[in-house]
Design a protein around this motif. Structure first.
Motif, PDB file in Angstrom:
ATOM      1  N   GLY A   1      74.992 -25.093 -66.353  1.00 41.45           N
ATOM      2  CA  GLY A   1      76.080 -26.676 -65.736  1.00 41.45           C
ATOM      3  C   GLY A   1      74.519 -27.776 -65.615  1.00 41.45           C
ATOM      4  N   VAL A   2      72.755 -27.327 -65.192  1.00 36.73           N
ATOM      5  CA  VAL A   2      72.807 -28.359 -64.896  1.00 36.73           C
ATOM      6  C   VAL A   2      72.473 -28.757 -66.723  1.00 36.73           C
ATOM      7  N   ALA A   3      71.841 -29.841 -66.180  1.00 36.71           N
ATOM      8  CA  ALA A   3      71.225 -30.716 -67.674  1.00 36.71           C
ATOM      9  C   ALA A   3      70.378 -30.634 -68.286  1.00 36.71           C
ATOM     10  N   LYS A   4      69.322 -30.426 -67.446  1.00 40.73           N
ATOM     11  CA  LYS A   4      68.039 -30.220 -68.467  1.00 40.73           C
ATOM     12  C   LYS A   4      67.438 -28.025 -67.704  1.00 40.73           C
ATOM     13  N   ALA A   5      66.858 -27.704 -68.363  1.00 35.21           N
ATOM     14  CA  ALA A   5      66.177 -26.389 -67.559  1.00 35.21           C
ATOM     15  C   ALA A   5      64.528 -26.303 -68.882  1.00 35.21           C
ATOM     16  N   ARG A   6      63.996 -25.508 -67.879  1.00 35.27           N
ATOM     17  CA  ARG A   6      62.738 -24.856 -68.783  1.00 35.27           C
ATOM     18  C   ARG A   6      62.617 -24.278 -68.333  1.00 35.27           C
ATOM     19  N   ALA A   7      62.061 -23.020 -68.769  1.00 36.65           N
ATOM     20  CA  ALA A   7      61.476 -21.523 -67.850  1.00 36.65           C
ATOM     21  C   ALA A   7      59.831 -21.086 -68.074  1.00 36.65           C
ATOM     22  N   ARG A   8      59.648 -20.070 -67.417  1.00 38.32           N
ATOM     23  CA  ARG A   8      58.175 -19.555 -68.642  1.00 38.32           C
ATOM     24  C   ARG A   8      58.674 -18.462 -67.164  1.00 38.32           C
ATOM     25  N   ALA A   9      57.561 -17.632 -68.447  1.00 37.93           N
ATOM     26  CA  ALA A   9      57.516 -16.007 -68.044  1.00 37.93           C
ATOM     27  C   ALA A   9      56.407 -15.763 -67.097  1.00 37.93           C
ATOM     28  N   LEU A  10      55.748 -15.434 -66.294  1.00 47.72           N
ATOM     29  CA  LEU A  10      54.852 -14.548 -65.877  1.00 47.72           C
ATOM     30  C   LEU A  10      54.781 -13.801 -65.093  1.00 47.72           C
TER      31      LEU A  10
END
Length: 497
Positions: A336-345
């Protein structure tokens, strides 16, 4: 033996006019003696009846074929059922979240309880119609005498913050869903909508009241498991589904023995401005004031069909798991969040999220999202939820107006066009903004003779000569359009006669 020629069939003849013409053409070949094709002829009337019937039949056949594929389906019901085949449910309306600040009297002492379900609301003056928020966590007991003494708006108060609340239209308790007849696969609807996820509790009298457990699907349930699933239809009505004795246990036979308690609410109306949640019901002892320091965020309407069609295949590929950065982004948006950005480290995933309506996610939204992702991520994956970094964008321009247009009207349209161009809904994390889009938006406005963008850059920074602004991984560009002093409009006519 004479073989009759096979009729020529035009498979594109699907409407009334083409079917009528095709039938009359066939009649000329097979019945050359029938020469009167005037509208008052009985044979023509019969042909027209069959053409009308064929027109209606082909319309329904086209609709059936179209509604069978995601790319061509038009009805929300069809999309809901097609997506359900791959295990995807359209996201229901989402309630807004807010963090409240409670100001107790400076001499307050003793313990004060904030009960689960305590209500807080905006005033009619602030939002037109009061918007109600409720505290849905377990009851909280405060030792108000131990709270820090802080000066707020020139007065000293004992301050407690934050208190997470959710926009709730109604709390429903003890709703009788119906009577179980003991049969398999019973389905019963909730009387009110939209259901807020995480608030539903189903009790079955057998003969004593017992709370059953909600599961995503009954496919993994045994025949003795007291489980139920929830499915929403195209109108956001939630249906309670029980098992068949093989996958999930059906409720025992009884009269009015299926009881539901839940909360309903959701939608963008909960994204209220800051300092508008000021009413309390019921009253809390020794409380002087309450307000929300930041706007309410996260409230959103039901997931649009077009968005679901794009998102569902990507989420299906994740098989219900969150492994890659793209998986975390897809599941966060599905939550339900409007925007999402993920990065794997390594084994750590950084996930930036922005709630619907803009602003920052509060602790309640983060906790709910973290709990949702805990069942999907790998055990060794560490999840780091982060707030978005909003980067203001500064614009300045000179606009020349054509002679027969009013300057102030054109100015208003220019400001509105630029405000909408890079509004929250039209930008994303790590976006790139181009000055050419500013020219395109302004030059498309009727009455604009020419435009020159004199400044384009990050607020407080230099002008970007390259014409492109690139933003970092967790950054979202924030543009509110032109300030009055940054938009110079010349030419045209004055509004003053």
């Amino acid at each position: 033996m004479t073989t009759k020629p096979r009729p020529r069939i035009d498979y594109t003849s699907l409407d009334y006019e083409s079917l009528r013409a095709a039938l009359l053409g066939l009649a000329r070949e097979r019945l050359p003696e029938w020469t009167d094709h005037s509208p008052n002829d009985l044979g023509v009337a019969l042909v027209e009846l069959f053409a009308a019937m064929g027109d209606a039949l082909f319309y329904y056949l086209d609709r059936v074929a179209g509604e069978s594929y995601l790319e061509t389906a038009q009805e929300r019901r069809s999309v809901v059922n097609l997506l359900r085949l791959i295990g995807y449910e359209l996201r229901p309306p989402q309630p807004a979240y807010a963090d409240l600040t409670l100001l107790f009297h400076k001499d307050a002492a003793g313990q004060v309880q904030i009960a689960k379900g305590a209500g807080f609301a905006t005033t009619a003056k602030a939002t037109g119609t009061p918007v109600v928020f409720r505290y849905l966590r377990p009851s909280l007991t405060l030792d108000v005498g131990a709270l820090p003494l802080t000066t707020v708006d020139g007065k000293q108060h004992r301050v407690f913050a934050p208190l997470p609340v959710v926009q709730v239209d109604q709390l429903v308790t003890g709703e009788v869903l119906g009577s179980s007849d003991g049969s398999p696969r019973q389905r019963l609807p909730l009387a009110r909508k939209p259901l807020i996820d995480g608030t539903l509790e189903i009790a079955v009298m057998q003969p004593f009241q017992k709370i059953w457990r909600r599961v995503d699907t009954l496919l993994d349930s045994a025949g003795t498991d007291e489980h139920y699933a929830v499915r929403r239809d195209e109108n956001d009505v939630a249906w309670i589904e029980f098992g068949d004795g093989v996958r999930g246990k059906p409720p025992a036979r009884g009269r009015n023995n299926l009881i539901a308690s839940y909360a309903v609410g959701g939608g963008a109306r909960g994204n209220v401005p800051a300092r508008t949640i000021t009413d309390v019901s019921p009253a809390i002892p020794q409380l002087d004031r309450v307000f929300n320091e930041a706007p309410g965020t996260g409230g959103a309407a039901s997931e649009a069909v077009a968005d679901a069609v794009q998102r569902a295949p990507r989420q299906y590929r994740s098989m219900g798991r969150a492994v890659t950065a793209a998986d975390f982004e897809a599941h966060a948006r599905s939550f339900g969040v409007a925007k999402a950005r993920a990065r794997a480290l390594g084994n750590r995933v950084e996930l930036w999220i922005a709630p619907a309506g803009g602003g920052y996610p509060n602790d309640l939204l983060k906790d709910d999202l973290r709990a949702y992702l805990d069942g999907k991520r790998m055990l060794t994956t560490l999840l780091d939820l982060r707030d978005p970094v909003y980067v203001p964008v500064a614009l300045a321009a000179k606009v020349e107006v054509e002679p027969y247009f009013y300057r102030n009207e054109v100015r208003a349209r220019v400001k509105e066009a630029i405000r909408a161009l890079w509004s929250f809904d039209n930008v994303d994390f790590a976006d790139t903004l181009y000055v050419s889009k500013v020219y395109e938006a302004i030059e498309s406005i009727e009455g604009v003779a020419g435009v020159t963008v004199t400044h384009f850059g990050v607020a407080g920074g230099p002008n970007n000569a390259g014409g492109a602004l690139k933003f970092g991984y967790g950054e979202i560009p924030l543009s509110t359009g032109f300030a009055d002093q940054d938009l110079e409009v010349t030419g045209g006519k004055s509004d003053v006669l």
